[in-house]
Design an enzyme around this catalytic site. Structure first.
Site, mmCIF file in Angstrom:
data_model
loop_
_atom_site.group_PDB
_atom_site.id
_atom_site.type_symbol
_atom_site.label_atom_id
_atom_site.label_comp_id
_atom_site.label_asym_id
_atom_site.label_seq_id
_atom_site.Cartn_x
_atom_site.Cartn_y
_atom_site.Cartn_z
ATOM 1 N N LYS A 55 0.845 -1.200 0.000
ATOM 2 C CA LYS A 55 0.000 0.000 0.000
ATOM 3 C C LYS A 55 0.878 1.246 0.000
ATOM 4 O O LYS A 55 0.653 2.173 -0.778
ATOM 5 C CB LYS A 55 -0.925 0.002 1.234
ATOM 6 N N GLN A 99 -4.858 -1.346 9.541
ATOM 7 C CA GLN A 99 -4.810 -2.694 8.963
ATOM 8 C C GLN A 99 -5.446 -3.703 9.923
ATOM 9 O O GLN A 99 -5.074 -3.785 11.090
ATOM 10 C CB GLN A 99 -3.337 -3.067 8.684
ATOM 11 N N ASP A 122 -11.229 2.978 3.993
ATOM 12 C CA ASP A 122 -11.528 1.544 4.004
ATOM 13 C C ASP A 122 -13.047 1.317 4.012
ATOM 14 O O ASP A 122 -13.508 0.192 3.830
ATOM 15 C CB ASP A 122 -10.912 0.915 5.269
#
Ligand code: NDP
Length: 298
Positions: A55, A99, A122
């Site tokens: 990422k 994450q 997200d």
């Protein structure tokens, strides 16, 4: 019948990243804005470390600022929450991604609830979920957005299509169903308690499998000519590659499905590469919206 068209997610993702990079350069040139993405990794799960490194690399390649924070697995909850609040207040941060999964005692729901919904790239905050289901402007989870882009590229107009989403997770199945409804599909959601799953699948012109069960969807579950999107990533033993070797397969039995479907995503190289490309797309969109600047059509 001819074999299905193989949907090249790797190529579509590369193209999307290039468009995001071009729009990012324009944003900088015209408005002096560099979108920033903050990624937090707690603990040292090897798979998560690889995702976070990828990422960060692709964020920088797109011309954005990457803020990577690695915390020890022993980080207390209030310290993690304080870091997220710091990102919420930081004007150079447009997207925040924590994450998942978080290690042991940390409360994922509480951490996600702390993220500013306007920076929730997200798309997992309950406000993002509410916005998505109410048809309001918001940020949707990256993997379902990637599936939708692949479907539009393959089929063009989705209006009126009969779609079946197999799997009802918060991360994939549910948001994808909302996105398909938004495109005016007739959507069925199937899950582990669905009666006669094969028959439900056979009715679908669009079939998306997100179950996490290797090769579960067989060719004879698929309506001839259907578009099949395989989200699953399952590691299975591959003795044909040598002793102790493994390989990745999807939730769809590719060999039988490719003979029946009209178009199909492979695993790997289908949905997988779209996820990070869509994270960058969400970050660029968040950067524009937060400053009330026109949004690029990407
Ligand atoms: P979850 O485990 O959260 O959800 C799985 C869903 O599948 C559940 O709704 C479950 O039903 C349903 N299910 C499980 N077994 C069956 C069955 N035998 N018959 C019917 N339905 C079943 O998984 P995720 O949604 O997070 O992920 C799904 C897959 O997608 C995984 O392989 C994951 O690795 C992959 N993935 C890939 C990504 C990518 O970037 N390509 C990103 C995210 C995930 P119920 O609700 O009834 O339990």
């Amino acid at each position: 019948m001819a074999e299905a068209t193989v949907i090249d997610g790797k190529a579509v993702a590369a193209e999307l990243r290039a468009r995001v990079a071009a729009e990012t350069a324009l944003l900088k040139e015209r408005h002096g804005v560099t979108p920033g993405l903050a990624v937090v990794l707690v603990g040292d799960d090897p798979a998560s470390r690889v995702y976070v490194a990828n990422k960060a690399k692709q964020t920088v390649e797109a011309g954005m600022a990457s803020f990577e924070h690695r915390l020890s697995a022993a980080t207390p909850q209030d310290e993690l929450i304080a870091l997220v609040r710091q990102f919420n207040a930081d004007p150079t941060v447009d997207g925040i991604l924590v994450q998942l999964p978080l290690p042991g005692p940390l409360d994922e729901a509480a951490v996600i609830a702390t993220i500013d919904p306007d920076k929730d790239v997200d798309g997992l905050h309950v406000i993002s979920t509410g916005r998505l289901w109410s048809g309001e402007e918001g940020l949707a989870p990256c993997t379902p957005v990637g599936c939708l882009i692949l479907l539009k590229r393959t089929l063009g107009e989705l209006k009126g299509k009969r779609a079946l989403v197999l799997g009802r997770s918060r991360l994939v199945g549910k948001p994808l169903a909302a996105l398909l409804l938004g495109e005016h599909c007739t959507v069925t959601m199937a899950h582990s308690r669905t009666a006669d799953l094969a028959e439900e699948c056979r009715r679908a012109e669009i079939l998306v499998a997100a179950v996490g069960k290797a090769r579960m969807v067989k060719g004879d579950w698929i309506r001839p000519g259907a578009t099949v999107i395989d989200v699953g990533i399952n590691r299975v033993p591959a003795p044909e590659l040598g002793e102790g070797k493994t390989r990745l397969v999807g939730d769809v039995d590719y060999e039988s499905a490719v003979k029946v479907a009209g178009a199909i995503t492979p695993v790997p190289g289908g949905v997988g590469p779209m996820t990070i490309a869509c994270l960058l797309r969400n970050t660029l969109i968040a950067a524009c919206r937060r400053r009330a600047l026109p949004e690029p059509a990407i």
